[in-house]
Design an enzyme around this catalytic site. Structure first.
Site, mmCIF file in Angstrom:
data_model
loop_
_atom_site.group_PDB
_atom_site.id
_atom_site.type_symbol
_atom_site.label_atom_id
_atom_site.label_comp_id
_atom_site.label_asym_id
_atom_site.label_seq_id
_atom_site.Cartn_x
_atom_site.Cartn_y
_atom_site.Cartn_z
ATOM 1 N N ASP A 10 23.073 24.801 48.208
ATOM 2 C CA ASP A 10 24.277 23.362 48.071
ATOM 3 C C ASP A 10 23.657 22.136 48.686
ATOM 4 O O ASP A 10 23.063 22.051 49.660
ATOM 5 C CB ASP A 10 25.164 24.621 48.241
ATOM 6 C CG ASP A 10 26.074 22.755 48.438
ATOM 7 O OD1 ASP A 10 26.259 22.220 46.743
ATOM 8 O OD2 ASP A 10 27.210 22.717 49.212
ATOM 9 N N VAL A 12 20.768 20.063 48.128
ATOM 10 C CA VAL A 12 19.628 19.874 48.855
ATOM 11 C C VAL A 12 19.277 18.980 49.097
ATOM 12 O O VAL A 12 18.028 18.661 49.464
ATOM 13 C CB VAL A 12 18.495 21.131 48.030
ATOM 14 C CG1 VAL A 12 19.170 21.605 47.758
ATOM 15 C CG2 VAL A 12 19.044 20.073 46.582
ATOM 16 N N ARG A 13 19.933 17.529 49.546
ATOM 17 C CA ARG A 13 19.284 16.281 49.247
ATOM 18 C C ARG A 13 19.150 16.821 51.034
ATOM 19 O O ARG A 13 18.451 15.650 51.487
ATOM 20 C CB ARG A 13 20.249 15.016 49.450
ATOM 21 C CG ARG A 13 20.206 14.775 47.797
ATOM 22 C CD ARG A 13 21.188 13.627 47.221
ATOM 23 N NE ARG A 13 21.215 12.938 48.573
ATOM 24 C CZ ARG A 13 22.213 11.565 48.941
ATOM 25 N NH1 ARG A 13 23.545 11.549 47.647
ATOM 26 N NH2 ARG A 13 22.229 10.455 49.494
ATOM 27 N N GLU A 35 21.461 22.176 44.464
ATOM 28 C CA GLU A 35 21.630 20.765 43.828
ATOM 29 C C GLU A 35 21.900 20.022 44.769
ATOM 30 O O GLU A 35 21.906 19.848 45.683
ATOM 31 C CB GLU A 35 24.295 20.992 44.387
ATOM 32 C CG GLU A 35 24.391 20.175 43.782
ATOM 33 C CD GLU A 35 25.935 20.523 44.113
ATOM 34 O OE1 GLU A 35 26.888 20.604 43.977
ATOM 35 O OE2 GLU A 35 25.994 20.513 45.926
ATOM 36 N N GLN A 58 14.433 11.255 38.169
ATOM 37 C CA GLN A 58 12.945 11.245 39.183
ATOM 38 C C GLN A 58 12.893 12.058 40.774
ATOM 39 O O GLN A 58 12.091 12.885 40.982
ATOM 40 C CB GLN A 58 12.178 10.153 39.212
ATOM 41 C CG GLN A 58 10.567 10.469 39.620
ATOM 42 C CD GLN A 58 9.992 11.514 38.944
ATOM 43 O OE1 GLN A 58 9.525 11.448 37.590
ATOM 44 N NE2 GLN A 58 9.433 12.173 39.485
ATOM 45 N N HIS A 119 31.947 23.815 41.031
ATOM 46 C CA HIS A 119 33.322 23.490 42.809
ATOM 47 C C HIS A 119 33.851 22.652 42.575
ATOM 48 O O HIS A 119 34.699 21.958 43.599
ATOM 49 C CB HIS A 119 32.764 24.613 42.791
ATOM 50 C CG HIS A 119 31.092 24.505 44.413
ATOM 51 N ND1 HIS A 119 30.202 23.914 43.336
ATOM 52 C CD2 HIS A 119 31.795 23.436 45.597
ATOM 53 C CE1 HIS A 119 29.148 23.609 44.591
ATOM 54 N NE2 HIS A 119 29.863 23.427 45.755
ATOM 55 N N ASP A 120 32.974 21.459 42.757
ATOM 56 C CA ASP A 120 33.226 20.209 43.318
ATOM 57 C C ASP A 120 34.041 19.114 42.843
ATOM 58 O O ASP A 120 34.332 17.597 42.711
ATOM 59 C CB ASP A 120 31.360 18.961 43.551
ATOM 60 C CG ASP A 120 30.705 19.787 44.936
ATOM 61 O OD1 ASP A 120 31.524 20.205 45.935
ATOM 62 O OD2 ASP A 120 30.335 20.108 44.425
#
Length: 147
Positions: A10, A12-13, A35, A58, A119-120
């Protein structure tokens, strides 16, 4: 004993893809998806996303590259473009300048996981609900394209 075959990472940024790669390799996961939730680009006054979302996709691909391709990613770019296309009946949005699908699926289909809700977006959180009554169009698109 409880087992598992894969990972769903979840937001992953918030961490480098190399950490996902390490988890995947250490656990011998058969499948993993991350995600990478990021905003599309908008520059017009009409509230529609820009047609060219290459920078958006990108950024997702850059994260997948850091996993050395061991982790797929949810194709948030396709979700956003498809959302705008069916909401506005602007189906021209579904091709990029090179005639390919405009999301991550157009550049790296084997690492793209397409979706129209999660889910978001469509749950009780309702952050980015797919246009009501257009869900079948969305599913037809994602089920007839690689990813």
């Amino acid at each position: 004993e409880v087992g598992y075959d894969g990972w769903r990472f979840d937001y992953v940024r918030g961490f480098d893809g190399v950490f996902a790669k390490n988890y995947i390799e250490s656990s011998e996961a058969e499948f993993a998806v991350g995600e990478f939730w990021d905003a599309l680009s908008y520059s017009g006054m009409d509230g529609a996303p820009d047609h060219n979302q290459d920078a958006h996709r990108q950024r997702i691909i850059d994260w997948v590259n850091k996993t050395e391709g061991k982790c797929a990613a949810f194709d948030v770019t396709t979700k956003g473009i498809l959302h705008a296309a069916v909401e506005r009946c602007e189906y021209w949005r579904l091709c990029d300048a090179k005639g390919q699908p405009p999301g991550m699926v157009g550049w790296w289909p084997s690492r793209s996981v397409t979706f129209i809700e999660n889910h978001d977006t469509g749950s009780t959180q309702a952050h980015w609900v797919f246009p009501r009554g257009k869900e079948l169009e969305g599913y037809c698109y994602v089920l007839t394209h690689p990813g």
